[in-house]
Design an enzyme around this catalytic site. Structure first.
Site, PDB file in Angstrom:
ATOM      1  N   TYR A   1     -10.235  -4.608   2.760  1.00 60.86           N
ATOM      2  CA  TYR A   1      -9.595  -3.996   3.930  1.00 60.86           C
ATOM      3  C   TYR A   1     -10.619  -3.955   5.053  1.00 60.86           C
ATOM      4  O   TYR A   1     -11.575  -3.203   5.003  1.00 60.86           O
ATOM      5  CB  TYR A   1      -9.129  -2.584   3.567  1.00 60.86           C
ATOM      6  CG  TYR A   1      -8.204  -1.923   4.569  1.00 60.86           C
ATOM      7  CD1 TYR A   1      -8.470  -1.923   5.935  1.00 60.86           C
ATOM      8  CD2 TYR A   1      -7.067  -1.257   4.135  1.00 60.86           C
ATOM      9  CE1 TYR A   1      -7.620  -1.311   6.835  1.00 60.86           C
ATOM     10  CE2 TYR A   1      -6.200  -0.622   5.033  1.00 60.86           C
ATOM     11  CZ  TYR A   1      -6.496  -0.657   6.384  1.00 60.86           C
ATOM     12  OH  TYR A   1      -5.661  -0.033   7.273  1.00 60.86           O
TER      13      TYR A   1
ATOM     14  N   ASP B   1      -6.102   8.880   9.450  1.00 59.41           N
ATOM     15  CA  ASP B   1      -4.737   8.640   9.896  1.00 59.41           C
ATOM     16  C   ASP B   1      -4.436   9.287  11.237  1.00 59.41           C
ATOM     17  O   ASP B   1      -4.768  10.449  11.472  1.00 59.41           O
ATOM     18  CB  ASP B   1      -3.744   9.179   8.860  1.00 59.41           C
ATOM     19  CG  ASP B   1      -3.827   8.416   7.552  1.00 59.41           C
ATOM     20  OD1 ASP B   1      -4.118   7.209   7.613  1.00 59.41           O
ATOM     21  OD2 ASP B   1      -3.607   9.020   6.492  1.00 59.41           O
TER      22      ASP B   1
ATOM     23  N   GLU C   1       0.869  -1.174   0.000  1.00 57.51           N
ATOM     24  CA  GLU C   1       0.000   0.000   0.000  1.00 57.51           C
ATOM     25  C   GLU C   1       0.907   1.226   0.000  1.00 57.51           C
ATOM     26  O   GLU C   1       1.672   1.434   0.948  1.00 57.51           O
ATOM     27  CB  GLU C   1      -0.898   0.029   1.241  1.00 57.51           C
ATOM     28  CG  GLU C   1      -2.123  -0.840   1.145  1.00 57.51           C
ATOM     29  CD  GLU C   1      -3.076  -0.601   2.309  1.00 57.51           C
ATOM     30  OE1 GLU C   1      -2.897   0.387   3.060  1.00 57.51           O
ATOM     31  OE2 GLU C   1      -3.990  -1.408   2.492  1.00 57.51           O
TER      32      GLU C   1
END
Length: 266
Positions: free
Chosen positions: A173, A59, A48
């Site tokens: 994911y 994040d 990734e």
């Protein structure tokens, strides 16, 4: 007869996957290439490659620091994509998934974005802030370019798990916990039941990420999913080597990084 996508052609297995995350350009493009090759040597099955972004919703602080270092060094969406042929030139053979937020894609334009991905041999794309219900155009464009659109499914996707999972491409994911990346991994009974449900519907490998930072975490994930995604921990290992890199001790930094990755995923 169904033909393999470029992504599937480069993926050598569908179980026990190790999927690391790097921020393109952190701490500089040449070191991104060097770290990616070391990750492949330690068994990475998919890379990734994150595009640094100034306002990353998913994040945590670790990846935000990496993004800031990369942005300060001049990295952009276009430059990140153009890094992929350089990775190939230096020996990377595993599939590369570009991880980017939607705003840079919107600014560049869908058509130009996918032309860049195709021209530079990118096998997959992941856009964490684009809801599945709003991704049909992007998914169609990805399919037309032989690029896998990687979907995310989270515990709060309860009513949408089946729809997201059944339409998954490449790998799915699976976000193990709510929140941002880099937190502690808490694989509760609810988390494991969620992963089990996702696997029932998904036609592709289910990989678990968010909060995976120790070898024990890796072992737990391997028992219940098809793959483990590691991001913030890898960035922290890179940060541990910044002093060496800045002082010109590249080989020592890479050796230490490789040893740490080997311990993490053994």
């Amino acid at each position: 007869m169904l033909t393999k996508t470029s992504f599937q052609g480069k993926l050598n297995k569908t179980e026990n996957l190790f999927i690391p995350f790097l921020v393109a350009g952190d701490p500089n493009p040449s070191m991104t290439i060097a770290f990616a090759l070391r990750l492949q040597q330690q068994g990475a099955d998919v890379l990734e490659l994150g595009v640094p972004y100034s306002d990353p919703l998913a994040d945590g602080p670790t990846i935000q620091r990496a993004a800031r270092r990369a942005l300060d060094a001049g990295m952009s969406l276009k430059k990140a994509i153009e890094l992929v042929p350089q990775l190939r030139k230096h020996g990377l053979t595993i599939p590369v998934v570009i991880f980017t937020y939607y705003n840079p894609v919107l600014r560049l334009g869908h058509d130009q974005f996918f032309e860049l991905l195709e021209e530079n041999g990118v096998e997959g794309v992941l856009i964490p802030d684009l809801p599945f219900e709003e991704s049909e155009e992007i998914r169609d464009q990805a399919e037309s370019k032989d690029i896998e659109f990687i979907s995310l499914v989270a515990p709060n996707s309860e009513k949408r798990i089946k729809q997201i999972a059944e339409n998954a491409k490449g790998f799915l994911y699976c976000v193990s916990t709510l929140g941002v990346t880099g937190g502690e991994n808490t694989m509760t009974g609810e988390s494991l039941a969620f992963i089990k449900k996702v696997k029932e519907y998904s036609p592709v490998p289910v990989a678990v990420g968010f909060g995976v930072s120790t070898n024990e975490d890796v072992k737990v994930v391997r028992e219940h999913a098809d793959g483990v995604i590691i991001g913030s921990k890898i960035i922290r290992l890179i940060e541990n080597e910044l002093d060496k890199i800045n002082s010109g001790e590249k080989s020592g930094a890479l050796k230490s990084f490789s040893n740490s990755i080997a311990e993490l995923v053994k």
